[in-house]
Design a protein around this motif. Structure first.
Motif, short mmCIF file in Angstrom:
data_model
loop_
_atom_site.label_atom_id
_atom_site.label_comp_id
_atom_site.label_asym_id
_atom_site.label_seq_id
_atom_site.Cartn_x
_atom_site.Cartn_y
_atom_site.Cartn_z
N THR A 10 0.85 -1.20 0.00
CA THR A 10 0.00 0.00 0.00
C THR A 10 0.88 1.24 0.00
O THR A 10 2.07 1.19 0.30
CB THR A 10 -0.92 0.03 1.23
OG1 THR A 10 -0.10 0.11 2.42
CG2 THR A 10 -1.78 -1.21 1.31
N SER B 9 -2.74 8.74 4.47
CA SER B 9 -4.21 8.85 4.54
C SER B 9 -4.85 9.13 3.19
O SER B 9 -6.03 9.45 3.11
CB SER B 9 -4.59 9.96 5.52
OG SER B 9 -4.00 11.20 5.13
N GLN C 241 -4.30 3.94 -2.49
CA GLN C 241 -3.62 3.05 -1.57
C GLN C 241 -3.11 1.77 -2.24
O GLN C 241 -2.04 1.29 -1.91
CB GLN C 241 -4.54 2.68 -0.40
CG GLN C 241 -4.78 3.81 0.57
CD GLN C 241 -3.50 4.23 1.29
OE1 GLN C 241 -2.68 3.40 1.66
NE2 GLN C 241 -3.33 5.53 1.46
N ARG C 242 -3.88 1.21 -3.16
CA ARG C 242 -3.53 -0.08 -3.75
C ARG C 242 -3.48 0.02 -5.27
O ARG C 242 -3.99 0.99 -5.86
CB ARG C 242 -4.55 -1.15 -3.34
CG ARG C 242 -4.61 -1.35 -1.81
CD ARG C 242 -5.61 -2.44 -1.44
NE ARG C 242 -5.69 -2.59 0.02
CZ ARG C 242 -4.83 -3.30 0.75
NH1 ARG C 242 -3.84 -3.92 0.14
NH2 ARG C 242 -4.96 -3.39 2.05
N LEU D 91 2.47 5.63 -4.49
CA LEU D 91 2.11 4.21 -4.50
C LEU D 91 3.02 3.43 -5.44
O LEU D 91 3.51 2.34 -5.09
CB LEU D 91 0.65 4.04 -4.92
CG LEU D 91 0.20 2.59 -5.20
CD1 LEU D 91 0.32 1.74 -3.94
CD2 LEU D 91 -1.23 2.55 -5.75
#
Length: 486
Positions: free
Chosen positions: A356, A360, A364-365, A400
Motif C-alpha cells: 500500500t 491517509s 492506496q492499492r 504508491l
C-alpha cells in the motif's frame, strides 16, 4: 583348446545370453541415469524461474526514482518547441513552467576574429607569405571585457608569445600561439592578396575580447609592434573589419515576452527557468517566433507500469507452467509438486495485494490506479482509470508506484539473490546429482566385475562343451569302424 569367440566352441548363443544377463544388471544404473536427467531438468527449470523473477525485479526497479529524485519528478517529462526552428531550438527540464513565450532575436553572439592586413590592402603589410621573416620579441595576448567603450583585462588569461630566431616568421608566430593552447586559435589564410594571420577567440561574447600588446625593448619600440591591437579603438596591426576577414566580438541580444536579455553565448539557460535556448538566426523586426513549453505526467508512468505488468504476468505464467500438470497429455512441469513453486506464487501475489501507499490518501492499492488481477493471477492495466487517478492525485499515484517498485525489488531478493531460495534449492539438487554420480561409478565398477565373471564362466562352458563335442565325434567314428556296426 582355445576359443576364438564366445559360443564358437559350443555353438550356443552365449553372447546373447551374456547380453541379456548384463541388461538386467544395468537396470539400477539406468534408473540412476534417468533420475539424474530429471534432476538436470529441475536445475534448468530453476534457472527459468529465477530468470522470470529477476526480469520482474528489473521491471519493478524501473518504477523507482533515481537517487536525489522524487517519484513525482521521475514521471514528469518536459518539452519545449520553437515555432520557427530556423530561429532557435529549445529543450526543457525540471523547473520549466508550461506556457507560450514570444522570442525576438536582434543579435547573435559572435567570437572575435582578428586578421592581419595583406599586401596591396591598406594598411600595407610586409608579410607576403607564411615564410616571410618578422621581427623578434614578445607579444602579449590579453583577454577581457569590452563594455560601454571601456576595456577591463582579465590578467589570469594573458598569453605571452615569444618570437626568436627559431620561429620569426608568420607561420612561426601562428605555431607559437597555438602551442600555448589558450583562449585563441591562430591560422594563416593565403588569399589573392597574400597571407593573413587570423586569430579567433575560442569563446564568444564581449567578455572574451582580445587585446594584443608588443612591449618596448630597452625603451625602443618592439620589432613586433606592428601586430598590436587596441580593442577600444579597434586599431593596430590587426583588423576586425569583416571586409578584411575580421569580426568583432558580440553578445547575443534577445527579448522574451518583450523583456530584454543578453548572453555571451548562443546557448542560453537560466533566462527562462528550466528551458535552454540555442539561438541560430536573427528575427525580422516585430516578427517574434513562439516558444511552447509543456509538461507530461502520464506517458512515462504508463510506460513504466506497462513494463511492470508485463514482467509480472511473464513471471506468473512461468511459475504456473513449471509447476503444472496436464491431465490430457499426462505430462507434469519440471517443478510439479515442488514447494518452491508455491513459495514463488505466494510471494508475488502477496506483494500485489499487501503493498500500500501508506498515509491517509485515497490512492492506496494497485486497484486504485487501474491495475486488476484475474483468476489466473494475471494483471491488467486500465489506462483510462490510471489517467483519472493521476488527475485526481498525481502525488498519491507516484507515491504508491514507488512503494510497489521498492516492495518487489527488495521482496524478490529472498528468491533471486545469490543466497536466496532458488540458489539454495539449486545447490541441493546439484549435490544430489553429485551423489548419483558417485553411486553410478560404484555400480559401473560392480557391473564390470560381474561381466568379467560371466565371460570367464561362459568361456569355460564353451571350452567344456567343445571338448565333449570333439570326444563324441571321435567315439562315433570309432564305433562306425567296428565290424557289424549299424
Amino acid at each position: 583348446m582355445a576359443i576364438s569367440s564366445l559360443g564358437a566352441g559350443s555353438g550356443l548363443d552365449l553372447n546373447g545370453i551374456l547380453n541379456s544377463l548384463m541388461a538386467a544388471e544395468q537396470q539400477p544404473l539406468i534408473k540412476l541415469q534417468t533420475q539424474e536427467a530429471s534432476y538436470q531438468a529441475r536445475i534448468s527449470a530453476l534457472g527459468s524461474l529465477k530468470g522470470a523473477l529477476s526480469a520482474l525485479q528489473t521491471a519493478a526497479a524501473g518504477l523507482l526514482p533515481a537517487s536525489g529524485q522524487t517519484a513525482a519528478e521521475k514521471y514528469t517529462t518536459y518539452s519545449a518547441t520553437v515555432a520557427d526552428s530556423a530561429i532557435a531550438s529549445a529543450s526543457a527540464s525540471k523547473g520549466a513552467v508550461a506556457g507560450t513565450y514570444a522570442l525576438e532575436v536582434s543579435k547573435l553572439a559572435q567570437n572575435q576574429r582578428l586578421a592581419t592586413a595583406t599586401l596591396g590592402t591598406p594598411p600595407a603589410s610586409p608579410y607576403a607569405n607564411a615564410d616571410a621573416a618578422i621581427g623578434e620579441g614578445t607579444l602579449a595576448i590579453k583577454f577581457g571585457e569590452l563594455k560601454d567603450g571601456a576595456y577591463t583585462v582579465d590578467a589570469a588569461r594573458t598569453l605571452n608569445i615569444t618570437i626568436d630566431s627559431t620561429n620569426n616568421t608568420l607561420g612561426g608566430l601562428r605555431d607559437a600561439i597555438n602551442a600555448k593552447n589558450g583562449g585563441v586559435t591562430a591560422t594563416i589564410i593565403n588569399g589573392t592578396a597574400g597571407a593573413q594571420l587570423v586569430l579567433t577567440a575560442k569563446e564568444s561574447g564581449n567578455k572574451n575580447v582580445m587585446q594584443i600588446e608588443a612591449p618596448d625593448v630597452g625603451g625602443l619600440p618592439s620589432p613586433l609592434a606592428g601586430f598590436a591591437f587596441d580593442p577600444v579603438t579597434a586599431s593596430g596591426g590587426f583588423t576586425q573589419d569583416p571586409a578584411q576577414g575580421g569580426m568583432a566580438a558580440q553578445d547575443a541580444e534577445f527579448k522574451l515576452n518583450g523583456i530584454a536579455a543578453t548572453s555571451s553565448t548562443n546557448s542560453i539557460s537560466g533566462v527562462l527557468e528550466g528551458v535552454t535556448l540555442t539561438l541560430s538566426k536573427v528575427t525580422e523586426v516585430d516578427k517574434p517566433t513562439r516558444i511552447t513549453v509543456s509538461t507530461n505526467t502520464t506517458s512515462q508512468l504508463t510506460t513504466a507500469l506497462t513494463a511492470f505488468v508485463k514482467g509480472y504476468n511473464d513471471a506468473n505464467k512461468t511459475v504456473s507452467e513449471l509447476g503444472a500438470y496436464d491431465a490430457e497429455t499426462k505430462k507434469a512441469g519440471p517443478l510439479q509438486g515442488q514447494a518452491i513453486v508455491r513459495s514463488a506464487q505466494n510471494l508475488i501475489r502477496n506483494l500485489v495485494f499487501s503493498t500500500t501507499a501508506g498515509g491517509s490518501g485515497n490512492i492506496q492499492r494497485l486497484s486504485d490506479i487501474g491495475i486488476s488481477i484475474d483468476k489466473s493471477g494475471a494483471l491488467a492495466l486500465d489506462s483510462s482509470k490510471l489517467n483519472k487517478a493521476l488527475e485526481a492525485d498525481y502525488e498519491g499515484v507516484t507515491r504508491l508506484v514507488e512503494k510497489v517498485g521498492n516492495a518487489f525489488k527488495t521482496g524478490l531478493d529472498s528468491m533471486t539473490s545469490s543466497t536466496g531460495t532458488i540458489s539454495s534449492v539449486t545447490d541441493n539438487v546439484k549435490n544430489m546429482i553429485k551423489g548419483l554420480g558417485e553411486r553410478g561409478e560404484i555400480l559401473q565398477a560392480r557391473i564390470a566385475r560381474i561381466e568379467e565373471r560371466y565371460r570367464a564362466q561362459f568361456s569355460a562352458l564353451d571350452t567344456t562343451i567343445a571338448g565333449m563335442k570333439q570326444t563324441s565325434s571321435y567315439l562315433t567314428q570309432q564305433l562306425a569302424s567296428l565290424p557289424g556296426f549299424g
